[in-house]
Scaffold this active site. Structure first.
Site, PDB file in Angstrom:
ATOM      1  N   ASP A  35       0.817  -1.224   0.000  1.00 52.13           N
ATOM      2  CA  ASP A  35       0.000   0.000   0.000  1.00 52.13           C
ATOM      3  C   ASP A  35       0.850   1.273   0.000  1.00 52.13           C
ATOM      4  O   ASP A  35       0.329   2.372   0.079  1.00 52.13           O
ATOM      5  CB  ASP A  35      -0.952   0.014   1.205  1.00 52.13           C
ATOM      6  CG  ASP A  35      -0.205  -0.022   2.535  1.00 52.13           C
ATOM      7  OD1 ASP A  35       1.049  -0.023   2.517  1.00 52.13           O
ATOM      8  OD2 ASP A  35      -0.869  -0.029   3.585  1.00 52.13           O
ATOM      9  N   GLY A  36       2.190   1.126  -0.089  1.00 52.13           N
ATOM     10  CA  GLY A  36       3.076   2.288  -0.168  1.00 52.13           C
ATOM     11  C   GLY A  36       3.659   2.715   1.165  1.00 52.13           C
ATOM     12  O   GLY A  36       4.575   3.540   1.220  1.00 52.13           O
ATOM     13  N   GLU A  37       3.148   2.171   2.265  1.00 51.59           N
ATOM     14  CA  GLU A  37       3.687   2.563   3.568  1.00 51.59           C
ATOM     15  C   GLU A  37       5.112   2.033   3.735  1.00 51.59           C
ATOM     16  O   GLU A  37       5.483   1.010   3.165  1.00 51.59           O
ATOM     17  CB  GLU A  37       2.794   2.028   4.692  1.00 51.59           C
ATOM     18  CG  GLU A  37       1.466   2.762   4.764  1.00 51.59           C
ATOM     19  CD  GLU A  37       0.594   2.299   5.923  1.00 51.59           C
ATOM     20  OE1 GLU A  37       1.004   1.393   6.667  1.00 51.59           O
ATOM     21  OE2 GLU A  37      -0.517   2.849   6.061  1.00 51.59           O
ATOM     22  N   ARG A  92       9.669  27.014   5.369  1.00 52.96           N
ATOM     23  CA  ARG A  92       9.390  28.324   4.763  1.00 52.96           C
ATOM     24  C   ARG A  92       8.216  29.036   5.437  1.00 52.96           C
ATOM     25  O   ARG A  92       8.269  30.228   5.697  1.00 52.96           O
ATOM     26  CB  ARG A  92       9.102  28.160   3.273  1.00 52.96           C
ATOM     27  CG  ARG A  92      10.343  28.030   2.417  1.00 52.96           C
ATOM     28  CD  ARG A  92       9.968  28.216   0.955  1.00 52.96           C
ATOM     29  NE  ARG A  92      11.139  28.244   0.110  1.00 52.96           N
ATOM     30  CZ  ARG A  92      11.668  27.170  -0.466  1.00 52.96           C
ATOM     31  NH1 ARG A  92      11.154  25.987  -0.253  1.00 52.96           N
ATOM     32  NH2 ARG A  92      12.724  27.295  -1.239  1.00 52.96           N
ATOM     33  N   GLN A  93       7.145  28.311   5.694  1.00 52.26           N
ATOM     34  CA  GLN A  93       5.992  28.965   6.342  1.00 52.26           C
ATOM     35  C   GLN A  93       6.239  28.975   7.845  1.00 52.26           C
ATOM     36  O   GLN A  93       5.942  28.017   8.562  1.00 52.26           O
ATOM     37  CB  GLN A  93       4.678  28.248   6.014  1.00 52.26           C
ATOM     38  CG  GLN A  93       3.498  28.885   6.756  1.00 52.26           C
ATOM     39  CD  GLN A  93       2.348  29.308   5.874  1.00 52.26           C
ATOM     40  OE1 GLN A  93       2.212  28.828   4.760  1.00 52.26           O
ATOM     41  NE2 GLN A  93       1.511  30.214   6.363  1.00 52.26           N
ATOM     42  N   ASP A 162      19.937  39.332  -2.435  1.00 53.20           N
ATOM     43  CA  ASP A 162      18.965  40.216  -1.773  1.00 53.20           C
ATOM     44  C   ASP A 162      19.509  40.692  -0.432  1.00 53.20           C
ATOM     45  O   ASP A 162      20.493  40.162   0.086  1.00 53.20           O
ATOM     46  CB  ASP A 162      17.597  39.527  -1.613  1.00 53.20           C
ATOM     47  CG  ASP A 162      17.705  38.200  -0.885  1.00 53.20           C
ATOM     48  OD1 ASP A 162      18.524  38.107   0.046  1.00 53.20           O
ATOM     49  OD2 ASP A 162      16.989  37.255  -1.258  1.00 53.20           O
ATOM     50  N   LYS A 185      16.294  43.307  -4.543  1.00 55.92           N
ATOM     51  CA  LYS A 185      15.436  42.268  -5.160  1.00 55.92           C
ATOM     52  C   LYS A 185      13.959  42.603  -4.971  1.00 55.92           C
ATOM     53  O   LYS A 185      13.524  42.948  -3.879  1.00 55.92           O
ATOM     54  CB  LYS A 185      15.739  40.910  -4.524  1.00 55.92           C
ATOM     55  CG  LYS A 185      14.788  39.788  -4.950  1.00 55.92           C
ATOM     56  CD  LYS A 185      15.410  38.425  -4.672  1.00 55.92           C
ATOM     57  CE  LYS A 185      14.529  37.517  -3.866  1.00 55.92           C
ATOM     58  NZ  LYS A 185      15.126  36.218  -3.602  1.00 55.92           N
ATOM     59  N   ARG A 187      10.391  40.651  -5.694  1.00 52.15           N
ATOM     60  CA  ARG A 187       9.801  39.392  -6.149  1.00 52.15           C
ATOM     61  C   ARG A 187       8.498  39.669  -6.900  1.00 52.15           C
ATOM     62  O   ARG A 187       7.608  40.345  -6.395  1.00 52.15           O
ATOM     63  CB  ARG A 187       9.558  38.448  -4.956  1.00 52.15           C
ATOM     64  CG  ARG A 187       9.119  37.066  -5.401  1.00 52.15           C
ATOM     65  CD  ARG A 187       9.307  35.985  -4.344  1.00 52.15           C
ATOM     66  NE  ARG A 187      10.632  35.379  -4.274  1.00 52.15           N
ATOM     67  CZ  ARG A 187      11.137  34.527  -5.157  1.00 52.15           C
ATOM     68  NH1 ARG A 187      10.440  34.186  -6.223  1.00 52.15           N
ATOM     69  NH2 ARG A 187      12.337  34.032  -4.988  1.00 52.15           N
ATOM     70  N   ASP A 214      23.817  32.195  -1.936  1.00 51.04           N
ATOM     71  CA  ASP A 214      22.430  32.151  -1.464  1.00 51.04           C
ATOM     72  C   ASP A 214      22.268  30.976  -0.509  1.00 51.04           C
ATOM     73  O   ASP A 214      23.086  30.057  -0.505  1.00 51.04           O
ATOM     74  CB  ASP A 214      21.477  32.002  -2.665  1.00 51.04           C
ATOM     75  CG  ASP A 214      20.138  32.693  -2.420  1.00 51.04           C
ATOM     76  OD1 ASP A 214      19.831  33.003  -1.257  1.00 51.04           O
ATOM     77  OD2 ASP A 214      19.402  32.920  -3.398  1.00 51.04           O
TER      78      ASP A 214
HETATM   79  C1  R5P Z   1      15.006  33.878  -0.775  1.00 45.38           C
HETATM   80  O1  R5P Z   1      14.730  34.529   0.198  1.00 45.38           O
HETATM   81  C2  R5P Z   1      16.056  32.824  -0.738  1.00 45.38           C
HETATM   82  O2  R5P Z   1      17.214  33.277  -0.096  1.00 45.38           O
HETATM   83  C3  R5P Z   1      16.426  32.380  -2.151  1.00 45.38           C
HETATM   84  O3  R5P Z   1      16.974  33.462  -2.861  1.00 45.38           O
HETATM   85  C4  R5P Z   1      15.229  31.844  -2.892  1.00 45.38           C
HETATM   86  O4  R5P Z   1      14.508  30.927  -2.121  1.00 45.38           O
HETATM   87  C5  R5P Z   1      15.684  31.180  -4.186  1.00 45.38           C
HETATM   88  O5  R5P Z   1      14.565  30.697  -4.845  1.00 45.38           O
HETATM   89  P1  R5P Z   1      14.573  30.510  -6.417  1.00 45.38           P
HETATM   90  O6  R5P Z   1      15.717  29.632  -6.760  1.00 45.38           O
HETATM   91  O7  R5P Z   1      13.230  29.871  -6.677  1.00 45.38           O
HETATM   92  O8  R5P Z   1      14.665  31.872  -7.038  1.00 45.38           O
END
Ligand code: R5P
Length: 291
Positions: A35-37, A92-93, A162, A185, A187, A214
């Site tokens: 079942d994938g578990e 992220r969140q 950024d 930067k 977005r 980054d």
């Molecule tokens: C943003 O705040 C992060 O430091 C990265 O610059 C970002 O997550 C990079 O995402 P992507 O490769 O989708 O531009």
């Protein structure tokens, strides 16, 4: 200390065990039920010993495997469980923007630490997320690993895409004794950004070896735009360096089309993995689990 490498981080786990003076290293047996578990079994007993589990949680399956490994290690009688999550997914969140939203970073911290005594991760989306753990939690940085690599390569200028990355690029600049700048930067959406140079730059750009630094490369949109901007200003070479190389979809190919070299650490296995965070993680583990 016993080091156990989950399927998402086997190679890094082995490097960590070597950094710990060839600590016993094991790869668990895993299989999937019809079942994938997932089924997980670790070999041998761990009574009286500290166990280190290394597993990035890029996918939901990785996360379930980590939770199962924590249970298996407890069951095997480990004295303490040190959980290393090199890439901590769902970070992220880290706050609620709309009523009713889950704060995924908080939820994951709570569940990952449930069967852990210590949690170690690398370059979280926001270091403030460490505050969501109630157990001792530590964040290693990918910057020293990338700096060790760049020391062997030509670098004239370090570039953050950024302002949010200023601390990171400044730390790299200190380690390498090089000038740095941070781009402006804006977005546009999750895949598109607009970048521009700041009002003043520390050195003339023409002909220089530049390295964009980054924390994560995801769709590659940020790096591609940053590289194009630097090339319009006639730099000699552009490299891109990150801690976490997700390289979603065709990101790697799109980046390679505009960038001379791409470097990432080994928190996620990928084609750009040229620096290891194993020494930096091992340093924390030695401190938290003295023999
Ligand atoms: C943003 O705040 C992060 O430091 C990265 O610059 C970002 O997550 C990079 O995402 P992507 O490769 O989708 O531009």
């Amino acid at each position: 200390m016993h080091v156990i490498g989950g399927t998402a981080s086997t190679a890094l786990a082995e490097r960590i065990s070597r950094e710990l003076g060839n600590a016993p290293f094991g790869i668990p047996f895993t299989k999937r039920f019809p079942d994938g578990e997932m089924y997980v079994r670790i070999g041998g007993r761990l009574e009286g010993d500290d166990a280190v589990i290394v597993q990035s949680t890029r996918t939901d399956q990785d996360l379930v495997e980590l939770l199962l490994l924590e249970d298996a290690v407890r069951e095997a009688g480990a004295r303490r469980t040190l959980v290393v999550v090199p890439y901590f997914g769902y970070a992220r969140q880290d706050r609620r923007f709309f009523t009713g939203e889950a704060v995924s970073a908080r939820a994951l911290c709570r569940h990952v630490e449930l069967d852990a005594d210590v949690v170690v991760t690398v370059d979280l989306h926001s270091s403030a997320t460490l505050g969501q753990f109630s157990k001792p939690a530590f964040e290693a940085s990918g910057i020293p690993a990338i700096a060790r690599l760049l020391r062997e390569r030509p670098v004239d200028l370090l570039v953050s895409p950024d302002k949010g990355g200023i601390d990171r690029v400044r730390r790299m600049a200190q380690l390498l004794d090089k000038p740095w700048l941070a781009l402006e930067k804006k977005r546009i959406d999750s895949e598109h950004v607009e970048l521009s140079l700041p009002d003043s730059v520390p050195i003339p750009l023409e002909g220089k070896h530049t390295v964009i630094v980054d924390d994560v490369i995801s769709t590659g949109g940020t790096i591609v735009e940053a590289a194009k901007l630097l090339k319009r200003h006639r730099v000699g070479a552009v490299s891109a360096a990150c801690t976490h190389g997700l390289f979603l979809r065709d990101a790697f190919e799109r980046i390679k089309a505009v960038v001379d070299e791409v470097y990432s650490t080994d928190t996620l296995g990928n084609a750009a993995e040229k620096a290891s965070v194993a020494p930096d993680i091992a340093q924390i583990l030695r401190r938290e689990s003295p023999s």
